[in-house]
Enzyme design. Structure first.
Site, PDB file in Angstrom:
ATOM      1  N   SER A  23       3.945 -10.704  11.147  1.00 53.65           N
ATOM      2  CA  SER A  23       3.847 -12.003  11.826  1.00 53.65           C
ATOM      3  C   SER A  23       5.188 -12.726  11.892  1.00 53.65           C
ATOM      4  O   SER A  23       5.325 -13.700  12.623  1.00 53.65           O
ATOM      5  CB  SER A  23       2.841 -12.891  11.087  1.00 53.65           C
ATOM      6  OG  SER A  23       3.270 -13.082   9.749  1.00 53.65           O
ATOM      7  N   ASN A  26       3.968  -5.209  18.102  1.00 57.06           N
ATOM      8  CA  ASN A  26       2.980  -6.010  17.361  1.00 57.06           C
ATOM      9  C   ASN A  26       1.766  -6.249  18.254  1.00 57.06           C
ATOM     10  O   ASN A  26       1.859  -6.214  19.480  1.00 57.06           O
ATOM     11  CB  ASN A  26       3.599  -7.354  16.950  1.00 57.06           C
ATOM     12  CG  ASN A  26       2.934  -7.962  15.731  1.00 57.06           C
ATOM     13  OD1 ASN A  26       2.764  -7.287  14.715  1.00 57.06           O
ATOM     14  ND2 ASN A  26       2.538  -9.217  15.810  1.00 57.06           N
ATOM     15  N   HIS A  76       8.505  -5.615  -1.036  1.00 54.76           N
ATOM     16  CA  HIS A  76       7.591  -6.518  -1.738  1.00 54.76           C
ATOM     17  C   HIS A  76       6.827  -5.794  -2.853  1.00 54.76           C
ATOM     18  O   HIS A  76       5.776  -6.262  -3.286  1.00 54.76           O
ATOM     19  CB  HIS A  76       6.614  -7.176  -0.756  1.00 54.76           C
ATOM     20  CG  HIS A  76       7.271  -8.187   0.140  1.00 54.76           C
ATOM     21  ND1 HIS A  76       6.674  -8.702   1.271  1.00 54.76           N
ATOM     22  CD2 HIS A  76       8.480  -8.806   0.059  1.00 54.76           C
ATOM     23  CE1 HIS A  76       7.494  -9.575   1.854  1.00 54.76           C
ATOM     24  NE2 HIS A  76       8.597  -9.646   1.141  1.00 54.76           N
ATOM     25  N   CYS A 116       1.993  -1.447 -22.123  1.00 56.61           N
ATOM     26  CA  CYS A 116       3.126  -0.917 -21.348  1.00 56.61           C
ATOM     27  C   CYS A 116       3.440   0.474 -21.892  1.00 56.61           C
ATOM     28  O   CYS A 116       3.551   0.649 -23.110  1.00 56.61           O
ATOM     29  CB  CYS A 116       4.330  -1.852 -21.516  1.00 56.61           C
ATOM     30  SG  CYS A 116       5.883  -1.111 -20.936  1.00 56.61           S
ATOM     31  N   ASP A 176       0.849  -1.200   0.000  1.00 58.00           N
ATOM     32  CA  ASP A 176       0.000   0.000   0.000  1.00 58.00           C
ATOM     33  C   ASP A 176       0.885   1.252   0.000  1.00 58.00           C
ATOM     34  O   ASP A 176       2.112   1.163   0.077  1.00 58.00           O
ATOM     35  CB  ASP A 176      -0.975  -0.031   1.197  1.00 58.00           C
ATOM     36  CG  ASP A 176      -0.271   0.058   2.551  1.00 58.00           C
ATOM     37  OD1 ASP A 176       0.549   0.980   2.756  1.00 58.00           O
ATOM     38  OD2 ASP A 176      -0.543  -0.797   3.434  1.00 58.00           O
ATOM     39  N   ALA A 187      -0.678  -0.895  16.755  1.00 58.28           N
ATOM     40  CA  ALA A 187       0.408  -0.055  16.235  1.00 58.28           C
ATOM     41  C   ALA A 187       0.102   1.429  16.404  1.00 58.28           C
ATOM     42  O   ALA A 187       1.016   2.225  16.664  1.00 58.28           O
ATOM     43  CB  ALA A 187       0.637  -0.379  14.758  1.00 58.28           C
TER      44      ALA A 187
HETATM   45  C1  BJW Z   1      -1.145  -5.691  14.268  1.00 63.09           C
HETATM   46  C2  BJW Z   1      -2.322  -5.027  14.192  1.00 63.09           C
HETATM   47  C3  BJW Z   1      -2.335  -3.770  14.753  1.00 63.09           C
HETATM   48  C4  BJW Z   1      -2.665  -7.017  13.264  1.00 63.09           C
HETATM   49  N1  BJW Z   1      -1.251  -3.320  15.302  1.00 63.09           N
HETATM   50  N2  BJW Z   1      -0.032  -5.307  14.799  1.00 63.09           N
HETATM   51  C5  BJW Z   1      13.499 -19.622   4.694  1.00 63.09           C
HETATM   52  C6  BJW Z   1      12.787 -20.638   5.291  1.00 63.09           C
HETATM   53  C7  BJW Z   1      11.609 -21.115   4.717  1.00 63.09           C
HETATM   54  C8  BJW Z   1      11.117 -20.564   3.529  1.00 63.09           C
HETATM   55  C9  BJW Z   1      11.800 -19.550   2.965  1.00 63.09           C
HETATM   56  C10 BJW Z   1      12.997 -19.102   3.525  1.00 63.09           C
HETATM   57  N3  BJW Z   1      13.460 -18.084   2.744  1.00 63.09           N
HETATM   58  C11 BJW Z   1      12.604 -17.896   1.731  1.00 63.09           C
HETATM   59  C12 BJW Z   1      11.574 -18.772   1.826  1.00 63.09           C
HETATM   60  C13 BJW Z   1      10.404 -18.875   0.896  1.00 63.09           C
HETATM   61  C14 BJW Z   1       9.361 -17.799   1.070  1.00 63.09           C
HETATM   62  C15 BJW Z   1       8.842 -17.834   2.485  1.00 63.09           C
HETATM   63  O1  BJW Z   1       9.143 -17.014   3.318  1.00 63.09           O
HETATM   64  N4  BJW Z   1       7.986 -18.781   2.784  1.00 63.09           N
HETATM   65  C16 BJW Z   1       7.388 -18.831   4.127  1.00 63.09           C
HETATM   66  C17 BJW Z   1       5.908 -18.977   3.973  1.00 63.09           C
HETATM   67  C18 BJW Z   1       8.088 -19.845   4.962  1.00 63.09           C
HETATM   68  N5  BJW Z   1       9.863 -16.464   0.738  1.00 63.09           N
HETATM   69  C19 BJW Z   1       9.935 -16.039  -0.523  1.00 63.09           C
HETATM   70  O2  BJW Z   1       9.618 -16.732  -1.468  1.00 63.09           O
HETATM   71  C20 BJW Z   1      10.465 -14.628  -0.748  1.00 63.09           C
HETATM   72  N6  BJW Z   1      11.494 -14.631  -1.720  1.00 63.09           N
HETATM   73  C21 BJW Z   1      12.694 -15.176  -1.491  1.00 63.09           C
HETATM   74  O3  BJW Z   1      12.965 -15.707  -0.418  1.00 63.09           O
HETATM   75  O4  BJW Z   1      13.597 -15.039  -2.524  1.00 63.09           O
HETATM   76  C22 BJW Z   1      14.875 -15.698  -2.382  1.00 63.09           C
HETATM   77  C23 BJW Z   1      15.897 -14.937  -1.596  1.00 63.09           C
HETATM   78  C24 BJW Z   1      17.119 -15.501  -1.421  1.00 63.09           C
HETATM   79  C25 BJW Z   1      18.089 -14.845  -0.683  1.00 63.09           C
HETATM   80  C26 BJW Z   1      17.866 -13.579  -0.153  1.00 63.09           C
HETATM   81  C27 BJW Z   1      16.658 -13.025  -0.353  1.00 63.09           C
HETATM   82  C28 BJW Z   1      15.677 -13.691  -1.055  1.00 63.09           C
HETATM   83  C29 BJW Z   1       9.378 -13.709  -1.301  1.00 63.09           C
HETATM   84  C30 BJW Z   1       8.270 -13.485  -0.315  1.00 63.09           C
HETATM   85  C31 BJW Z   1       7.178 -12.638  -0.976  1.00 63.09           C
HETATM   86  C32 BJW Z   1       5.994 -12.409  -0.052  1.00 63.09           C
HETATM   87  N7  BJW Z   1       4.946 -11.826  -0.793  1.00 63.09           N
HETATM   88  C33 BJW Z   1       3.737 -11.419  -0.089  1.00 63.09           C
HETATM   89  C34 BJW Z   1       2.724 -10.904  -1.137  1.00 63.09           C
HETATM   90  C35 BJW Z   1       3.153  -9.524  -1.662  1.00 63.09           C
HETATM   91  C36 BJW Z   1       2.159  -8.919  -2.553  1.00 63.09           C
HETATM   92  C37 BJW Z   1       0.795  -8.739  -1.891  1.00 63.09           C
HETATM   93  O5  BJW Z   1       0.647  -7.935  -0.957  1.00 63.09           O
HETATM   94  O6  BJW Z   1      -0.143  -9.409  -2.331  1.00 63.09           O
HETATM   95  O7  BJW Z   1       4.041 -10.372   0.850  1.00 63.09           O
HETATM   96  S1  BJW Z   1       3.029 -12.688   0.928  1.00 63.09           S
HETATM   97  C38 BJW Z   1       2.503 -11.618   2.216  1.00 63.09           C
HETATM   98  O8  BJW Z   1       3.219 -11.926   3.435  1.00 63.09           O
HETATM   99  C39 BJW Z   1       2.950 -10.215   1.787  1.00 63.09           C
HETATM  100  C40 BJW Z   1       3.449  -9.654   3.097  1.00 63.09           C
HETATM  101  O9  BJW Z   1       4.322  -8.567   2.833  1.00 63.09           O
HETATM  102  C41 BJW Z   1       4.099 -10.833   3.733  1.00 63.09           C
HETATM  103  C42 BJW Z   1       4.278 -10.713   5.231  1.00 63.09           C
HETATM  104  O10 BJW Z   1       3.046 -10.621   5.863  1.00 63.09           O
HETATM  105  P1  BJW Z   1       2.888  -9.661   7.138  1.00 63.09           P
HETATM  106  O11 BJW Z   1       3.069  -8.261   6.741  1.00 63.09           O
HETATM  107  O12 BJW Z   1       3.753 -10.160   8.232  1.00 63.09           O
HETATM  108  O13 BJW Z   1       1.335  -9.864   7.474  1.00 63.09           O
HETATM  109  P2  BJW Z   1       0.639 -10.991   8.397  1.00 63.09           P
HETATM  110  O14 BJW Z   1      -0.799 -10.976   8.066  1.00 63.09           O
HETATM  111  O15 BJW Z   1       1.327 -12.282   8.278  1.00 63.09           O
HETATM  112  O16 BJW Z   1       0.868 -10.475   9.883  1.00 63.09           O
HETATM  113  C43 BJW Z   1       0.260  -9.302  10.362  1.00 63.09           C
HETATM  114  C44 BJW Z   1       0.712  -9.092  11.795  1.00 63.09           C
HETATM  115  O17 BJW Z   1       0.221  -7.851  12.228  1.00 63.09           O
HETATM  116  C45 BJW Z   1       0.199 -10.156  12.769  1.00 63.09           C
HETATM  117  O18 BJW Z   1       1.272 -10.623  13.593  1.00 63.09           O
HETATM  118  C46 BJW Z   1      -0.830  -9.416  13.627  1.00 63.09           C
HETATM  119  O19 BJW Z   1      -0.851  -9.836  14.990  1.00 63.09           O
HETATM  120  C47 BJW Z   1      -0.323  -8.011  13.530  1.00 63.09           C
HETATM  121  N8  BJW Z   1      -1.358  -6.987  13.664  1.00 63.09           N
HETATM  122  N9  BJW Z   1      -3.274  -5.875  13.580  1.00 63.09           N
HETATM  123  C48 BJW Z   1      -0.109  -4.061  15.319  1.00 63.09           C
HETATM  124  N10 BJW Z   1      -3.485  -3.064  14.744  1.00 63.09           N
END
Ligand code: BJW
Length: 235
Positions: A178, A202, A110, A137, A95, A220
């Site tokens: 998270s 958090n 991201h 494009c 956003d 937050a």
């Molecule tokens: C509040 C609140 C309030 C609520 N106040 N708090 C190592 C181990 C295992 C797997 C992997 C690994 N390394 C890589 C991977 C694979 C994978 C991965 O992580 N998989 C996991 C599922 C295990 N990662 C990838 O594929 C990434 N790429 C990659 O690793 O490339 C290789 C590389 C190599 C070397 C160096 C670097 C890279 C890419 C990940 C892409 C994620 N994409 C998304 C979608 C983006 C587009 C979209 O928005 O649609 O990104 S997925 C989604 O999750 C989005 C978010 O940015 C991301 C994180 O989510 P976030 O922000 O944490 O949200 P929530 O909902 O999970 O949590 C919200 C939190 O807020 C909660 O805790 C609530 O309690 C809290 N909250 N209200 C304060 N009011």
């Protein structure tokens, strides 16, 4: 936690925008309960059903017009303006609420909803409207735009800049994430290993909460302004 702090990295996630009305991913009722990750947030899902994915992101892009930054976004913008040291604000969010809250220098690891990536020529263009209608494009004219967001299996943006900042920061602060998605989930351990203090703000304990030196739990919009006011020593 403010004495001697010269360099800060703040990482934000969906939780910082939750109180503005944007759904998080993994909370109850969040985006991943409404849609399959594999369908809408992977390159394979896009190849399988581009219309589904383009519609999902078109709706979220249009939804930005209905939300406003909250006190947490605004507090981080004030920190950027008033902190005398170095600050890198890294967001996982696609956003534009940090910018609309006043932050000038935001690292969108991201990607962004208001950006289009051309799969033909690789150009990233500002994009405010829809993609479902296969617009051309602006650079190469091919009808091959996709949302400029980072899906699972893709490399996040600006990793070198982020890793350099993590290596030299004195304080790493994680807000509203998270800790379920890498590489962002690993930033706390990276910063801590290089000697930084680490703070989690958090709603509830994240998956990595035990790694942080300190964790404060609550909304937050309350925790972030409290922390920034204390750091800046202002009321
Ligand atoms: C509040 C609140 C309030 C609520 N106040 N708090 C190592 C181990 C295992 C797997 C992997 C690994 N390394 C890589 C991977 C694979 C994978 C991965 O992580 N998989 C996991 C599922 C295990 N990662 C990838 O594929 C990434 N790429 C990659 O690793 O490339 C290789 C590389 C190599 C070397 C160096 C670097 C890279 C890419 C990940 C892409 C994620 N994409 C998304 C979608 C983006 C587009 C979209 O928005 O649609 O990104 S997925 C989604 O999750 C989005 C978010 O940015 C991301 C994180 O989510 P976030 O922000 O944490 O949200 P929530 O909902 O999970 O949590 C919200 C939190 O807020 C909660 O805790 C609530 O309690 C809290 N909250 N209200 C304060 N009011």
């Amino acid at each position: 936690m403010s004495a001697g702090i010269e360099s800060i990295v703040v990482l934000t996630g969906a939780g910082i925008s939750a109180e503005s009305g944007i759904d998080t991913f993994r909370d109850a009722g969040g985006l991943w309960e409404q849609h399959s990750i594999y369908d809408v947030a992977t390159p394979e899902g896009f190849a399988r059903d581009p219309d589904l994915v383009l519609r999902f992101y078109d709706e979220r892009r249009a939804g930005l017009a209905r939300v406003e930054p909250n006190a947490a976004h605004i507090a981080l913008a004030r920190l950027e303006a008033e902190f005398a040291g170095e600050l890198l604000l890294v967001t996982q969010n696609v956003d534009d609420l940090h910018e609309r809250g006043g932050s000038r220098n935001v690292c969108h690891m991201h990607g962004e909803l208001k950006s289009a990536l051309c799969t033909s020529c690789g150009t990233r263009s500002r994009w405010e409207t829809t993609m479902i209608d296969r617009p051309a494009c602006p650079v190469c004219r091919a009808p091959t735009l996709r949302p400029d967001v980072v899906w699972f299996g893709e490399m996040p943006y600006q990793m070198q800049r982020i890793e350099e900042a993590l290596a030299r920061c004195d304080l790493f602060v994680s807000v509203g994430t998270s800790g379920a998605v890498y590489p962002a989930a690993g930033f706390v351990a990276q910063a801590k290993a290089m000697g930084a203090q680490t703070l989690e703000l958090n709603l509830e304990p994240s998956e990595g909460t035990a790694i942080f030196h300190e964790a404060r739990h609550g909304p937050a919009s309350q925790l972030v302004p409290e922390w920034t006011r204390a750091l800046l020593n202002v009321s």
